[in-house]
Scaffold this motif. Structure first.
Motif, PDB file in Angstrom:
ATOM      1  N   HIS A 253       0.828  -1.217   0.000  1.00 50.17           N
ATOM      2  CA  HIS A 253       0.000   0.000   0.000  1.00 50.17           C
ATOM      3  C   HIS A 253       0.861   1.266   0.000  1.00 50.17           C
ATOM      4  N   GLU A 254       2.119   1.097  -0.368  1.00 53.88           N
ATOM      5  CA  GLU A 254       3.036   2.228  -0.544  1.00 53.88           C
ATOM      6  C   GLU A 254       3.471   2.221  -2.000  1.00 53.88           C
ATOM      7  N   ASP A 255       3.093   3.265  -2.746  1.00 56.18           N
ATOM      8  CA  ASP A 255       3.340   3.257  -4.185  1.00 56.18           C
ATOM      9  C   ASP A 255       4.810   3.104  -4.546  1.00 56.18           C
ATOM     10  N   HIS A 256       5.718   3.677  -3.768  1.00 58.48           N
ATOM     11  CA  HIS A 256       7.119   3.575  -4.157  1.00 58.48           C
ATOM     12  C   HIS A 256       7.611   2.135  -4.044  1.00 58.48           C
ATOM     13  N   HIS A 257       6.976   1.310  -3.203  1.00 54.39           N
ATOM     14  CA  HIS A 257       7.304  -0.112  -3.158  1.00 54.39           C
ATOM     15  C   HIS A 257       6.530  -0.894  -4.209  1.00 54.39           C
ATOM     16  N   ASP A 258       5.212  -0.703  -4.235  1.00 53.98           N
ATOM     17  CA  ASP A 258       4.372  -1.541  -5.094  1.00 53.98           C
ATOM     18  C   ASP A 258       4.568  -1.257  -6.574  1.00 53.98           C
ATOM     19  N   LEU A 259       4.687   0.011  -6.948  1.00 51.16           N
ATOM     20  CA  LEU A 259       4.874   0.334  -8.365  1.00 51.16           C
ATOM     21  C   LEU A 259       6.213  -0.185  -8.868  1.00 51.16           C
ATOM     22  N   ALA A 260       7.254   0.002  -8.078  1.00 48.23           N
ATOM     23  CA  ALA A 260       8.575  -0.483  -8.498  1.00 48.23           C
ATOM     24  C   ALA A 260       8.593  -2.000  -8.581  1.00 48.23           C
ATOM     25  N   GLY A 261       7.959  -2.672  -7.616  1.00 45.18           N
ATOM     26  CA  GLY A 261       7.916  -4.127  -7.650  1.00 45.18           C
ATOM     27  C   GLY A 261       7.124  -4.649  -8.834  1.00 45.18           C
ATOM     28  N   CYS A 262       5.978  -4.038  -9.105  1.00 45.87           N
ATOM     29  CA  CYS A 262       5.158  -4.479 -10.233  1.00 45.87           C
ATOM     30  C   CYS A 262       5.862  -4.249 -11.560  1.00 45.87           C
ATOM     31  N   LEU A 263       6.540  -3.118 -11.693  1.00 43.93           N
ATOM     32  CA  LEU A 263       7.258  -2.850 -12.937  1.00 43.93           C
ATOM     33  C   LEU A 263       8.367  -3.876 -13.141  1.00 43.93           C
ATOM     34  N   ALA A 264       9.102  -4.209 -12.079  1.00 42.05           N
ATOM     35  CA  ALA A 264      10.158  -5.222 -12.194  1.00 42.05           C
ATOM     36  C   ALA A 264       9.573  -6.581 -12.553  1.00 42.05           C
ATOM     37  N   ALA A 265       8.423  -6.934 -11.966  1.00 42.05           N
ATOM     38  CA  ALA A 265       7.802  -8.216 -12.263  1.00 42.05           C
ATOM     39  C   ALA A 265       7.293  -8.262 -13.702  1.00 42.05           C
ATOM     40  N   LEU A 266       6.703  -7.159 -14.180  1.00 45.21           N
ATOM     41  CA  LEU A 266       6.229  -7.109 -15.561  1.00 45.21           C
ATOM     42  C   LEU A 266       7.377  -7.238 -16.541  1.00 45.21           C
ATOM     43  N   ARG A 267       8.470  -6.558 -16.267  1.00 45.08           N
ATOM     44  CA  ARG A 267       9.624  -6.616 -17.163  1.00 45.08           C
ATOM     45  C   ARG A 267      10.322  -7.969 -17.098  1.00 45.08           C
ATOM     46  N   GLY A 268      10.139  -8.682 -16.000  1.00 42.28           N
ATOM     47  CA  GLY A 268      10.681 -10.030 -15.896  1.00 42.28           C
ATOM     48  C   GLY A 268       9.761 -11.081 -16.480  1.00 42.28           C
ATOM     49  N   HIS A 269       8.641 -10.652 -17.075  1.00 43.88           N
ATOM     50  CA  HIS A 269       7.660 -11.538 -17.717  1.00 43.88           C
ATOM     51  C   HIS A 269       7.040 -12.519 -16.720  1.00 43.88           C
ATOM     52  N   ALA A 270       6.757 -12.029 -15.530  1.00 44.21           N
ATOM     53  CA  ALA A 270       6.058 -12.847 -14.550  1.00 44.21           C
ATOM     54  C   ALA A 270       4.710 -13.288 -15.105  1.00 44.21           C
ATOM     55  N   GLY A 271       4.296 -14.497 -14.724  1.00 39.70           N
ATOM     56  CA  GLY A 271       3.037 -15.024 -15.233  1.00 39.70           C
ATOM     57  C   GLY A 271       1.824 -14.309 -14.692  1.00 39.70           C
ATOM     58  N   TYR A 272       1.977 -13.646 -13.562  1.00 38.63           N
ATOM     59  CA  TYR A 272       0.874 -12.886 -12.961  1.00 38.63           C
ATOM     60  C   TYR A 272       1.475 -11.746 -12.163  1.00 38.63           C
ATOM     61  N   VAL A 273       0.919 -10.548 -12.350  1.00 37.15           N
ATOM     62  CA  VAL A 273       1.344  -9.372 -11.589  1.00 37.15           C
ATOM     63  C   VAL A 273       0.098  -8.645 -11.118  1.00 37.15           C
ATOM     64  N   GLY A 274      -0.030  -8.478  -9.814  1.00 34.77           N
ATOM     65  CA  GLY A 274      -1.186  -7.798  -9.259  1.00 34.77           C
ATOM     66  C   GLY A 274      -0.785  -6.784  -8.212  1.00 34.77           C
ATOM     67  N   MET A 275      -1.634  -5.784  -8.017  1.00 34.62           N
ATOM     68  CA  MET A 275      -1.387  -4.749  -7.021  1.00 34.62           C
ATOM     69  C   MET A 275      -2.697  -4.468  -6.287  1.00 34.62           C
TER      70      MET A 275
END
Length: 337
Positions: A253-275
């Motif tokens: 629930h902290e954007d600087h953590h969640d947005l950075a984590g989601c972007l890294a997961a998306l760029r790593g081609h994770a099978g599922y990314v949620g926030m």
């Protein structure tokens, strides 16, 4: 001299009254545990199904003799129609090393063993020794998160880099090829009740579950997980090397953590990314990710306010919906037959 085959197993599997062993879907952890004991195990693979059946081709069970002569089992085929009989045949495989091909249900020679679903199941039983090069290769691929295929005629086993369908077989000569993908992995970033509920359900569902809580407490979560990390999400994901068998859930629930984590997961081609977050904030979060360089394709794969609508808003209700979405996204049947 009494052999394993002489022991009065009579289909009695350890904990058969409450068959939790049937929850196991990936038998590789059980294979690794039994290999560590130095004793062989009997690997059973469902290679052909006719008609209706609880499990499809590729389902597996593992049987190993304990020090007290009992049989420990992992996995299931039929919901208690044939497991006891397969365990008895497994005892013979462990004793003499000869593979067995078992046929249950329609067309079977064993008319006293009936399948309530009315179908037919064909099972290969083979002995896997603790020093098997094929076993070492299988476990190495899992540790390195690479797909591979177990090829066997029941006596000679090998592991190849090829990754075709989940299960294929030929009758003449007999041979099965069973694909193994990397273990399903769930990374949950956060420590509130909803994040913990998702992590706990993921662990119970046998995901390799990692709880990531930036600057969190020293003590790990109060339930078993594969890892507990306290670093920044983007840094942790870079080190963990996400892949399409990985699900990432941003729930700090902290954007600087969640947005950075989601972007890294998306760029790593994770099978599922949620926030996790309010739907009213979806627009600004998407804009922030786009400003950080996320592509339209990456943003299309992001699940904002994830879960199944209508389940409710309690931690367990939200987590149940999210885990269901993750299971569907990581289901290999969505990619390959």
């Amino acid at each position: 001299m009494t052999t394993l085959a002489d022991q009065p197993l009579t289909g009695e599997i350890e904990s058969a009254d409450w068959p939790e062993f049937g929850w196991v879907d990936d038998i590789r952890p059980a294979l690794a545990r039994h290999a560590a004991t130095g004793r062989p195990a009997a690997l059973a693979t469902l290679y052909q199904v006719a008609g209706s059946a609880p499990r499809g081709p590729g389902a597996q069970m593992l049987f190993a003799a304990g020090a007290d002569g009992g049989v420990s089992a992992s996995g299931y085929f039929s919901g208690d129609c044939i497991e006891g009989d397969v365990a008895n045949h497994a005892a013979g495989v462990l004793a003499d090393g000869r593979p067995r091909r078992l046929h249950y249900g329609m067309g079977s020679p064993w008319i006293d063993l009936r399948l309530r679903c009315g179908g037919a199941l064909h099972v290969l039983l083979e002995r896997v020794t603790s020093d098997s090069p094929a076993l070492r290769g299988l476990l190495r691929h899992a540790a390195e998160r690479r797909s591979c295929t177990w090829v066997s005629d029941g006596e000679t086993q090998s592991v190849t880099e090829d990754a075709g369908p989940l299960l294929s077989f030929t009758n003449e000569p007999f041979r099965i090829a069973r694909r193994y993908d990397p273990p399903r992995r769930l990374i949950v970033s956060g420590g509130d009740p909803g994040a913990l509920a998702a992590a706990r359900l993921g662990a119970m569902a046998q995901f390799e579950t990692i709880v990531l809580r930036p600057g969190g407490p020293q003590a790990p979560p109060p339930f078993p997980v594969a890892q507990y990390l306290r670093e920044e999400p983007a840094e942790a994901l870079a080190r963990l090397k996400v892949d399409r068998w990985t699900a990432y859930l941003g729930a700090t629930h902290e954007d600087h953590h969640d947005l950075a984590g989601c972007l890294a997961a998306l760029r790593g081609h994770a099978g599922y990314v949620g926030m996790i977050g309010a739907k009213s904030r979806a627009g600004e979060r998407l804009a922030a990710l786009e400003a950080a360089g996320a592509s339209a394709e990456e943003l299309a794969r992001l699940h904002l306010s994830p879960g199944v609508p209508g389940l409710g808003k309690s931690p367990w209700e939200v987590a149940t919906g999210i885990i269901a979405e993750i299971m569907q996204a990581l289901n290999p049947a969505r990619e390959r037959a």
